[in-house]
Scaffold this motif. Sequence first.
Motif, mmCIF file in Angstrom:
data_model
loop_
_atom_site.group_PDB
_atom_site.id
_atom_site.type_symbol
_atom_site.label_atom_id
_atom_site.label_comp_id
_atom_site.label_asym_id
_atom_site.label_seq_id
_atom_site.Cartn_x
_atom_site.Cartn_y
_atom_site.Cartn_z
ATOM 1 N N ASN A 325 0.827 -1.212 0.000
ATOM 2 C CA ASN A 325 0.000 0.000 0.000
ATOM 3 C C ASN A 325 0.860 1.260 0.000
ATOM 4 N N ASN A 326 1.930 1.216 -0.805
ATOM 5 C CA ASN A 326 2.850 2.338 -1.028
ATOM 6 C C ASN A 326 3.679 2.708 0.195
ATOM 7 N N LYS A 327 3.800 1.774 1.145
ATOM 8 C CA LYS A 327 4.639 1.995 2.323
ATOM 9 C C LYS A 327 5.555 0.796 2.520
ATOM 10 N N PRO A 328 6.807 1.028 2.938
ATOM 11 C CA PRO A 328 7.709 -0.109 3.147
ATOM 12 C C PRO A 328 7.217 -0.997 4.286
ATOM 13 N N LEU A 329 7.303 -2.300 4.070
ATOM 14 C CA LEU A 329 6.894 -3.256 5.099
ATOM 15 C C LEU A 329 7.790 -4.482 5.011
ATOM 16 N N PHE A 330 8.474 -4.783 6.107
ATOM 17 C CA PHE A 330 9.309 -5.982 6.161
ATOM 18 C C PHE A 330 8.418 -7.212 6.233
ATOM 19 N N HIS A 331 8.710 -8.204 5.401
ATOM 20 C CA HIS A 331 7.976 -9.463 5.411
ATOM 21 C C HIS A 331 8.759 -10.462 6.262
ATOM 22 N N TYR A 332 8.136 -10.967 7.313
ATOM 23 C CA TYR A 332 8.778 -11.990 8.139
ATOM 24 C C TYR A 332 7.795 -13.124 8.348
#
Length: 613
Positions: A325-332
Amino acid sequence: MKNILACFLVFFAWSLNAQQWSSVEGKMMTPWASEVTPQNVWSEYPRPQFERSEWQNLNGLWEYAILTKESPQPKKFQGNVLVPFCMESALSGVGKSVMPEDRIWYKRTFSIPADWKAKSVNLNFEAVDYKATIWVNDALVGSHQGAYDRFSFDITPFIKEKGQQEIVVCVDDPSSLGVQPRGKQQMPQQGIWYTPVSGIWQTVWLEAVSSEAYLAEAKITPCVDSKSVSIIPILSEPLKPEYTVTATILKDGVEVASKEVAADREANIEIEDPVLWSPDNPFLYDLKLTLENAEGKILDKVSSYFGMRKISLGDLNGNKYLFLNNKPLFHYGTLDQGWWPDGLHTPPSDEAMKYDIQMTKDMGFNMIRKHIKVEPARWYYHCDQLGIMVWQDMPSGMVVLPAEDQGRPAHVQHVPRDGDDLNQRSQDGAQFEWELRRMIDIHYNSPSIVIWVPFNEGWGQYATCRIADHVKALDPSRLVNAVSGWALRPCGDIYDIHTYSTEVRIPSTSLDRASVIGEYGGIGYPIQDHLWNPEMRNWGYQTYHTSEELLENYKSKFNQIVEMKRSKGLSAAVYTQTTDVEGEVNGLITYDREVIKIPVDTLRTIHSVLFEK
């Protein structure tokens, strides 16, 4: 007196079924296994994103026989099998290995409800491994090849006007002696390869639809940037422009938008102030589709849903990074094999299947890498509802080389780390790509799926960049991880390494791809009385024998991931794995789902540092 007689007959039928089926004794079971009966087995509607009201479940007891391929259709069957559990599983009640030279036969009867007489009846199979041929009332209806995709037949012409109807199914499965997509199945089971799955392994059911026309599917594509959603309702009969579909969008039960469109045409619907789907807020819009003919008669009604979300690459601190959604997000997340000791590919119940997802979420993960297996549609439904992002692998198709090639048990042909792609026979490649497309098409509408992974570690890997480009063309709305680990190629959206050493290896940074660790960890902790087979090698990439050692070493590896996120541009990491699987004891939960090896609250607290603003 009549009520007493009716109750007695119901009890008698239940007792008879109970006598005809029991799970295979002496096998590891999960807590849900004891609740499974022929009457309640997988009773939920199997396609929650395309739901109708008139349907009939055909799960339960079927007759079966396992014969050689040269044998004719049996007149006498060998016993009962509990569908939808595969022949090899304990919950099937059979527990027999199926060899490549064997053929499985199934048979059962059913009745057509009286109010279906004027309608068409579709016979649906959610998944059968691997080649299935179907007869209804002794007439050949059709066949299908592929272990992970659904298929259907209109059986209306084959239905008798009165009495019981009969279905016969035969199944061939080459298992690991074929090159078909099959994931981790191998004969013999060993190491990272598991017990094969043969025959019906997902729900079988009937559905009544209009004999004039009905909705076959719908393609739903959210667009966060334009605050709209694209909906393409596909009709069962092509080229019928006089049929119209009304798409109605609801938020918390209240209509927020609606549009009428010709069947097979695209409707773009704006949504005011859309609520975006994310792991923190997995909001889903309800969607109602209503099909009408030229006279205004309603022919079909379908209930669906969708999530407004966008997955993309963005720039963060000079590196390509995963954005939601146009924001950085770390996938864990966890590597999730989807294997069960009692049902193998098939969880004992919908509740059990949801448990694994819920536990992953509760542990503080926001993603699952579904590892070279495609799950039932309800698995993705639970991920959509609970807010877990999914990296979806394509099940590997590969050749198993003879044991003498390397002086060890049979092994998989794969691409060397620095070697060229394999050369694939055209027929095998066409089948692989057909099944790949089916996976994408069937699960396209699930908001939880954010990344497609066509290849894993070089297993059966061929034409990598062409396949990656093909996947991107099929679905431009998601990212493509061309190959996870091992034989990397300069294509796709992700640069993905695997590292199981104590010192976690750092992936290279890329100007045009996000850097991720697609597998790491794999810390073994065998727990007595919770092992699939205590006599076999129960292993992890490093193995410890106390919970304290496990936690200490988990923290050590995890802290390296945190540092890479902070200073090396790492976008994601996948820990191996959710649960133990057969001889692998590197799960966070034992294979029988009885023991959680690290407390849930402890893991959630540890992981929270990854998502600090």
